[in-house]
Each structure stands twice: as C-alpha cells, then as structure tokens.
Write a protein that holds these residues in place. Structure first.
Motif, PDB file in Angstrom:
ATOM      1  N   GLN A  38      20.780 -35.338  34.858  1.00  0.00           N
ATOM      2  CA  GLN A  38      20.720 -36.868  34.609  1.00  0.00           C
ATOM      3  C   GLN A  38      19.297 -37.363  35.290  1.00  0.00           C
ATOM      4  N   THR A  39      18.448 -37.832  34.372  1.00  0.00           N
ATOM      5  CA  THR A  39      17.202 -38.269  34.873  1.00  0.00           C
ATOM      6  C   THR A  39      16.921 -39.841  34.465  1.00  0.00           C
ATOM      7  N   PRO A  40      16.684 -40.760  35.378  1.00  0.00           N
ATOM      8  CA  PRO A  40      16.642 -42.321  34.980  1.00  0.00           C
ATOM      9  C   PRO A  40      15.592 -42.674  33.918  1.00  0.00           C
ATOM     10  N   ARG A  41      14.687 -42.083  33.472  1.00  0.00           N
ATOM     11  CA  ARG A  41      13.622 -42.731  32.546  1.00  0.00           C
ATOM     12  C   ARG A  41      13.575 -41.780  31.249  1.00  0.00           C
ATOM     13  N   ARG A  42      13.376 -42.422  30.174  1.00  0.00           N
ATOM     14  CA  ARG A  42      13.127 -42.107  28.861  1.00  0.00           C
ATOM     15  C   ARG A  42      11.741 -41.600  28.735  1.00  0.00           C
ATOM     16  N   GLY A  43      11.497 -40.793  27.556  1.00  0.00           N
ATOM     17  CA  GLY A  43       9.883 -40.598  27.310  1.00  0.00           C
ATOM     18  C   GLY A  43       9.564 -39.215  27.859  1.00  0.00           C
ATOM     19  N   TYR A  44       8.388 -39.140  27.942  1.00  0.00           N
ATOM     20  CA  TYR A  44       7.870 -37.748  28.428  1.00  0.00           C
ATOM     21  C   TYR A  44       7.147 -38.121  29.966  1.00  0.00           C
ATOM     22  N   LEU A  45       6.155 -38.846  29.780  1.00  0.00           N
ATOM     23  CA  LEU A  45       5.583 -39.521  31.308  1.00  0.00           C
ATOM     24  C   LEU A  45       5.589 -41.019  31.187  1.00  0.00           C
ATOM     25  N   PRO A  46       6.406 -41.501  31.554  1.00  0.00           N
ATOM     26  CA  PRO A  46       6.601 -43.131  31.493  1.00  0.00           C
ATOM     27  C   PRO A  46       5.229 -43.956  32.256  1.00  0.00           C
ATOM     28  N   ALA A  47       5.057 -43.024  33.295  1.00  0.00           N
ATOM     29  CA  ALA A  47       3.835 -43.842  34.116  1.00  0.00           C
ATOM     30  C   ALA A  47       3.046 -42.578  34.471  1.00  0.00           C
ATOM     31  N   VAL A  48       1.594 -42.921  34.511  1.00  0.00           N
ATOM     32  CA  VAL A  48       0.457 -42.162  34.897  1.00  0.00           C
ATOM     33  C   VAL A  48      -0.277 -42.712  35.951  1.00  0.00           C
ATOM     34  N   SER A  49      -1.102 -41.946  36.676  1.00  0.00           N
ATOM     35  CA  SER A  49      -2.026 -42.473  37.533  1.00  0.00           C
ATOM     36  C   SER A  49      -3.180 -41.663  37.293  1.00  0.00           C
TER      37      SER A  49
END
Length: 648
Positions: free
Chosen positions: A369-380
């Motif tokens: 179980q991982t809370p976020r969908r997508g590939y990399l929802p946030a990058v820096s």
C-alpha cells in the motif's frame, strides 16, 4: 333546495427551489380533472413567480390557511407516487439537521424519472426469505443476540468491529435476512461500487435470487429507477446501495446498516452535504428500527454511539482476535535505525523486504500500500533541494514516467524547459514516490514475479492465490484468494502528516482495510508498517485494537472541544459575503465563533462551535440567517456545512 358545494382539494407542494426563504410547503388547488390521479408523493409542475417549477405533492387537504387566491397545479408529471410519507419526513429531518432546504434533500432521495420504466410491468413480489444461520455471528460478543433481536422484530442498535479476514458481506446479508424473514425490510449502505458488488453477491447467495435490489448511480438511470420503483411498490424489502440509497423507500423497515462509516465516500458532495451515517441513524430513530454501524476500524462517531449508550459494541474476544489477525511488524523507531542504518533511506526496509521474500517463496501474493498515485507526484531540484514549481501557476511539478517531461499537477502544462529559478540546475529528484514508480522498482527487485497496480480508474477486483505483487493506493486494495502472505504499508508519513483533524484516524482506517486482507499469523500472514512503533496509531494496529484508539481519540477531542464531541458549522465564501451573513445572524451565548480565517486569495471560512445539545438550535439559526439573506438576492454564495469533514 340548496346543496353544499364540495370543498376543493388542496395539495401541499414542495417546490424545487434553492432559495432558503422558499423552504416551505405551498398550497395549490388540484384541478377537477386531476383530482382522481393526484396523490401524495407524485411529481407535479406548478406556477411559481411566473415560472413553471417542478415539485412533489407532500399531502392533500380540504382547505388552506392561505387567504389569497390559490393557483392550480399546472401539470401532473406522473401519477406514480415516488415519495413515501416516511421518506418525506426523513428528508425534512435531514434538511433541518444540516441547515439545508427540503428540495435539495429530495433531489438526493428520489432518482430522476424514467417514463418508459414506469410503463413497464411491475416487478413481482419477492419470495419467502429463510431465517439465516447465526454461526458467523457467534464468535462476537452480543453477535448472536443481535441477530435474534432482529428476528423477533426488536430494534437492536450495535457497533460491530469485524475481525481480520471476516466475510463482512455475508454477515451483512445474514442480518438483512434475519429482518426480512419476519416481514421487515433492510437497508444496507456501503462506500463504493466494489463493496456493493461484493454485498450484492452475498445477498443473492443468502437470500436467494430476486429478493433484493441494488441502488447505485453506476447502474445507469433506467436500471436504478427500475430498482427504485420495485422498492417503492413493495415488491422488494431488502436494498443495498451507496450513499443515496439511505433514502430508499423500504416498507416496514427493520434494519439500517452501514459499512466503513469513516470512508469519505459516505459524505454527500452536494448541498446540504449530509453524511450517510447520520442519515441512517436519523432514519433508525424516526422509523424505530435496528441499526448496524460496522467496519474494520472504529470511527470516533461510532465510539460516541457506544459511550453514550445509544449502541452496543459487538466485538470478538482477544483470543479470537489473535487467531484471526496477522503478525504486525513496525519499522522506523530508533532501535530499527541502529540495527540497520540504511533502512531509514531505503524504499523497502529490510524487514519489509524479508516479509515479501518469505511470502513469495511460499507462493503467496504480496500487497504493497502506497498513498500516492502516479510515478513521481512531487519532485525537487537535485542541487538545492527546492520544490520544482510551474512557471505559469506556481503549482507543483510531477514526472509521469521515467522518460517523461515534468508536468504541472495544477494546470497540466508541460515544463520541458524547466530550470530551477534559484540555482539554475535542470536536474530533478523524487520528493514523493507514487504507486507506478513503486511497482517499477519492485519489478526490478523481484525479477520474474508479476507486479500489478491498482488505483485510480484501474482497480483490480481480485487477485489469485499464487505468487504476485500488488501495488495499490488506499481503498483500491483487491482481496486475494486465500489472503496475502505479506502486506507492506509504505510512506505512512504521507497519511499521518496531513493537516487534518482526522489524519490519524483516517490513516489507521486505511491501514486496517489493507491489513485485514492478510492471512492470520498462524498461516504466515505478516503486516509490515513503516512507521515508529511508539505512535498511538501503530500501537492500535500492533494490538489490533481499534476500539482503544477510538476511545483515546474521542477523549482527546472532547477535551479540546472538537467534533464529534461538539457540533461545528463552517461558513465559506468571500469576505464580504461572510461579513453580511454574520451581521444578519444572532448566534447567542451558546455559540462560539472562530475566525474568520483565509482559505485562499478570494475566500475565507468562519467556524461556529456549540454543544451537541444546542446543535439543532445552531442549524436553525443558520437556516434562518440564510433565508433572510436570500431575500436580498445576494451575489456571493455562502456555503454552509454542518459537521464539515475539513475544519481548516
């Protein structure tokens, strides 16, 4: 010789209008040619302020208190009585509870008309339903007496905490059968279509074919209306559905039940924003029927029902809980980091890795179980570590794939030429890892093992019992044939660190939903939660004791005067609209005003707090102020929410 002229028939009509000052019944004359067809609950068209509006006939009388000239009903849309007296009373109570309009609630309660369906041959009455066995409920204290009370046409009210691996749809079906076998109806509400499909299959198995219907928007307008009419005409007494099914016109209601009442899907997004749990509890009170609030976890609202004595807790003893529950292993405290310094930065800590390997070696599936969908929802930025933002709207950038270009999550604009405005570096690093990237990494780590993703618009219904890895977002976890050998709860900080009053409660609810799919500890089932074992949420999962956490959370909120220990209301709108509303209202000493606080550049929120005893009074004051303000035809709307899900 003089004869008395017959008194004209007057219909009291609820007119479909969003204006609060028009939230009352209006009297209309029933034309002579329609007198034999107009009856309470039917749809009509009436003239109102020069416009032709829809409405429902609530009641028929022989006179009116109105001393002016009454307008006649313009049109009888259908002589089908779709609104029962019980549902009309429930809708009025719900509107009053949430400071809303009756017409708004009726819009939720009665599905749109399908003329062709009304002309079809009525459904035949369902056959006899046999009283179910009580074996499944015997392992819970007060479980069998609950079923017995339903069979004896009593009105038990319980909060049921299901043990891990429980076949809850079958238990729900047995409760419905206990009520229906003795001539009373049952209404069962679940969060989403996946749960409804499982409950539908269980009802067909326990009750027999054609003895229940499902009410859900996903069924399509015609099928939904056909099922609704079957219930309204008395052909079916057992109904399962999602939140709108709370208003199903079930005759002789004996039981209302809700599964996973803490799920956000139970909260109606349209005015007056009622919650399915509160609608069902109100209905149980009005109809004098039994109530069942159930789930893997226990919400603070359900705990309040137990603490107040309104409901009885139905739970298994500790020995049964231990036999049914998987082994829970926390990873993330100081001892773990000291033993394995690299695990703090690893995507999959060593205990989680070993649990997955062991399950796959035993030819069992693994759930991640991982809370976020997508590939990399946030990058820096790789160099200065500052969040990468869109140059157009300042929204966060995300990466849709390993070779994809950055895209803004707010406006959707691609940012192929992105360069950090602070240091000029073009390279990006992950801040949040999504389910797609997690599945990619696990596929490389466990070569040859099938890896599936479940979330968003691609949700798996079920997985087989063989070796495989399923990466799912919360709420999209598919059950496995014989249970998962390992369940890995990753990125727990994303749930626990949300700025939300219910963050910890919601995190625990989602963890239980995933962990309950694991095999028992004696059969090799292991749950690894990547979080500090000293946290109360993790302790509740370790002990498999959601009631302990609910009691603790409710005590904290009572001390701090937060819902559900108190009643709160939220007013959202422009600063001018909030100021206008506040100048009209007179809150009194029993209402505490908090704010207003800014929401964004154009709106703000005002919070109102009062005791539960004065909750109805607060709703009445809000509706009265809204009605007074609507007379002035304001340009800006003030959104009123009673017991809002989000307070800030």
């Amino acid at each position: 010789m003089l004869f008395d002229a017959p008194s004209p028939t007057v219909a009291q009509v609820s007119v479909d209008s969003p204006l609060p000052h028009l939230d009352r019944l209006f009297d209309y004359l029933v034309p002579t040619d329609l007198a034999a067809r107009v009856r309470p609950g039917c749809r009509v068209k009436v003239r109102f302020s020069g416009r032709l509006l829809s409405g429902y006939v609530i009641s028929l009388t022989s006179g009116s208190d109105y001393h002016g000239r009454l307008h006649p009903i313009e049109k009888l849309v259908s002589d089908e009585s779709v609104l029962s007296e019980e549902v009309a009373s429930l809708a009025r109570a719900v509107a009053d509870r949430y400071a809303g309009n009756l017409s708004d609630v009726l819009r939720l309660a009665v599905p749109p008309r399908q003329a062709r369906v009304e002309q079809e041959k009525p459904a035949e009455a369902a056959g006899t339903i046999v009283e179910p066995p009580a074996a499944g409920w015997r392992r819970y204290a007060h479980g069998e007496p609950f079923l017995t009370a339903l069979a004896k046409r009593r009105n038990p009210r319980v909060v049921w905490q299901a043990v891990a691996g429980e076949d809850w749809p079958t238990r729900f079906a047995e409760a419905a059968a206990a009520s229906a076998a003795h001539g009373r109806g049952a209404l069962l509400v679940v969060p989403d279509q996946r749960d409804l499909d499982r409950l539908d299959a269980a009802l067909a198995r326990v009750l027999g074919p054609d003895r229940h219907v499902c009410l859900s928007a996903a069924s399509g307008p015609a099928k939904r209306y056909r099922a609704f009419l079957a219930v309204r005409r008395g052909a079916v007494k057992v109904v399962a559905g999602t939140r709108a099914a709370c208003f199903a016109p079930v005759e002789s209601l004996g039981l209302v039940a809700i599964w996973d009442d803490g799920d956000d899907s139970h909260a109606e997004p349209h005015a007056p924003y009622p919650h399915a749990r509160e609608v069902l509890l109100t209905r149980a009170q009005l109809a004098g029927c039994g109530a069942l609030v159930a789930g893997w976890a226990r919400s603070t609202q359900a705990q309040l029902l137990v603490d107040s004595g309104w409901a009885t807790a139905v739970t298994a003893d500790r020995a049964q809980v231990r036999r049914s529950s998987p082994r829970v292993v926390p990873v993330g405290d100081d001892a773990d980091l000291a033993a394995d310094p690299d695990s703090g930065a690893a995507r999959l800590p060593t205990p989680a890795w070993r649990a997955a390997q062991r399950a796959l070696r035993d030819d069992l599936p693994v759930l991640v179980q991982t809370p976020r969908r997508g590939y990399l929802p946030a990058v820096s930025c790789v160099n200065c570590r500052r969040r990468a933002q869109c140059q157009q709207c300042s929204g966060p950038l995300s990466l849709p794939s390993a070779q994809g270009i950055p895209v803004c999550r707010w406006c959707g604009r691609p940012a192929a030429d992105h360069r950090c405005p602070h240091c000029g570096d073009r390279r990006l690093r992950a801040v949040v890892v999504g389910s797609a990237r997690t599945a990619e990494e696990l596929g490389r780590a466990f070569a040859g093992v099938p890896v599936h993703t479940s979330g968003g618009d691609r949700i798996l219904e079920q997985v087989g019992s063989g070796r495989s890895i399923v990466v799912a977002t919360p709420g999209a976890e598919p059950p496995a044939g014989d249970g998962y050998g390992a369940v890995l709860l990753l990125d727990t900080w994303a749930l626990l660190s949300r700025v939300d009053l219910r963050a910890e409660e919601e995190a625990l609810r989602r963890w239980y939903a995933a962990a309950a799919l694991a095999r028992p500890a004696d059969d090799g089932g292991t749950v690894v939660v990547v979080a500090d074992g000293g946290l109360p949420t993790v302790q509740a999962l370790l002990r498999w004791d959601p009631a302990w956490f609910a009691e603790r959370e409710l005590a904290t909120r009572t001390q701090l005067r937060f819902p559900p220990a108190v009643r709160m209301a939220s007013l959202s709108g422009s600063p001018q609209a909030i100021a206008e509303f506040s100048s009209i209202a007179s809150w009194g000493d029993e209402v505490e005003v908090l704010g207003p606080i800014p929401v964004d550049d154009r709106s703000e929120r005002l919070l109102l707090r009062t005791s539960r005893r004065h909750g109805a009074r607060l709703a009445q004051l809000l509706h009265k102020a809204a009605a007074t303000r609507s007379l002035t035809k304001p340009g800006d709307v003030v959104r009123i929410q009673i017991d809002p899900r989000e307070l800030w």
